[in-house]
Write an enzyme that holds these catalytic residues in place. Structure first.
Site, short mmCIF file in Angstrom:
data_model
loop_
_atom_site.label_atom_id
_atom_site.label_comp_id
_atom_site.label_asym_id
_atom_site.label_seq_id
_atom_site.Cartn_x
_atom_site.Cartn_y
_atom_site.Cartn_z
N ASP A 39 1.08 -1.38 -0.04
CA ASP A 39 0.25 -0.29 0.02
C ASP A 39 1.01 1.42 0.23
OD1 ASP A 39 -2.60 1.37 -0.63
OD2 ASP A 39 -1.79 1.32 2.18
N LYS A 88 2.18 4.80 -1.03
CA LYS A 88 0.96 5.42 -1.55
C LYS A 88 1.60 7.02 -0.73
CE LYS A 88 -3.20 4.84 0.66
NZ LYS A 88 -4.15 4.28 0.68
N ASN A 136 0.70 7.65 2.76
CA ASN A 136 1.39 6.78 4.00
C ASN A 136 2.74 7.37 4.24
OD1 ASN A 136 -0.97 5.57 3.89
ND2 ASN A 136 -0.76 3.91 2.84
#
Length: 309
Positions: A102, A104, A107
């Site tokens: 995840d 991105k 984050n």
């Protein structure tokens, strides 16, 4: 509103951490599933960003990039530093047989000195040996790798695709195959060649082509994982030992007094009251079977009946 906080304090921390161990100070962000709170652990006064999830929303639906949004794009030295620190973090996760899945902009945060902090490990896949694959469809649309979209088995190289997408966004201001139409964007990821507008160095273009190779078996990192990324010419100015020990000065200094200084967070968040329910720790033995089973593995999962306010 029913809420539960997921508190990840790392492998050496107390696995039984609970909300009453913390003072929740401010709301510092919001997302589609809940809020992010600035919290201080009472035992050692360390600060944490704690995500508070709305359980009903999850059941129904089954800080770096504040600066990127403001500046539109970064010059290559700044993008190189951030992507190197992110790559180092991903490389460490891979060494522990963890795929992040995840990566991105949302984050990736900056600490009070300007170093990268990787957050939100909710989609991590543990126990993934180097040759092992998984098939779970997960991630964020703009950063999904082609093999994930095709629902094919994928391995840890999915993280290197995402690194390429984030680096591309840092350099150009948008994800590499972006479209406001999600279906079109998926089609772009699967079929359209990578577009590299002018103005970037040969090394930058080469690493983007390598990381964003649609064939996961030919992608940069597919053979020697993090070592391939470290050895790419784009990162030749980086001394990785100095980077690891934080001896390289970050390209941007947030100029904050410490982790409790919130001057870079939107007042829309920080002026909002912290929910009283966050700090409560009900008796988990009273949890209903349906609720507790839906949130197995969460650090803290109280019953619906414990939050009636």
């Amino acid at each position: 509103m029913s809420e539960t906080s997921t508190i990840n304090l790392g492998p050496s921390a107390n696995p039984n951490a609970k909300p009453t161990d913390f003072d929740f100070l401010k709301v510092i962000g919001k997302g589609s599933f809940g809020k992010v709170l600035l919290a201080k652990r009472r035992s050692d006064c360390k600060f944490y960003a704690v995500k508070v999830l709305q359980k009903k929303t999850i059941l129904k639906k089954k800080e770096l990039f504040f600066h990127l949004q403001r500046e539109r794009s970064f010059l290559e030295p700044r993008a190189r530093f951030y992507s190197a620190e992110v790559a180092s973090a991903i490389g460490y996760l891979h060494s522990q047989n963890i795929i992040y899945r995840d990566l991105k902009p949302e984050n990736i945060l900056l600490d009070c000195q300007g170093h990268v902090v990787l957050t939100d490990f909710g989609l991590c896949k543990e126990g993934m040996e180097q040759e092992e694959t998984t098939c779970t469809f997960c991630g964020t649309p703009e950063y999904l790798a082609p093999e994930v979209l095709k629902k094919q088995p994928y391995d840890r190289t999915v993280d290197w695709w995402c690194l390429g997408a984030v680096l591309y966004e840092m350099l150009y201001g948008l994800p590499p195959f972006y479209s406001g139409d999600v279906s079109q964007m998926y089609d772009n990821i699967l079929k359209q060649p990578l577009q590299l507008p002018g103005g970037k160095t040969t090394a930058a273009c080469d690493i983007l082509r390598g990381l964003l190779h649609k064939d996961q078996h030919a992608r940069l990192g597919s053979k020697a994982d993090f070592l391939e990324i470290k050895n790419h010419v784009f990162f030749s100015p980086i001394n990785w030992d100095d980077l690891y020990h934080k001896r390289i000065s970050p390209p941007y200094n947030p100029n904050v007094a410490g982790p409790g200084d919130l001057r870079h967070f939107d007042p829309e968040f920080t002026q909002e009251a912290v929910p009283n329910s966050v700090g409560r720790t009900p008796d988990l033995n009273t949890s209903s079977a349906s609720t507790s089973n839906a949130f197995l593995g969460f650090s803290y999962a109280p019953s619906e009946d414990d939050f009636l306010s």
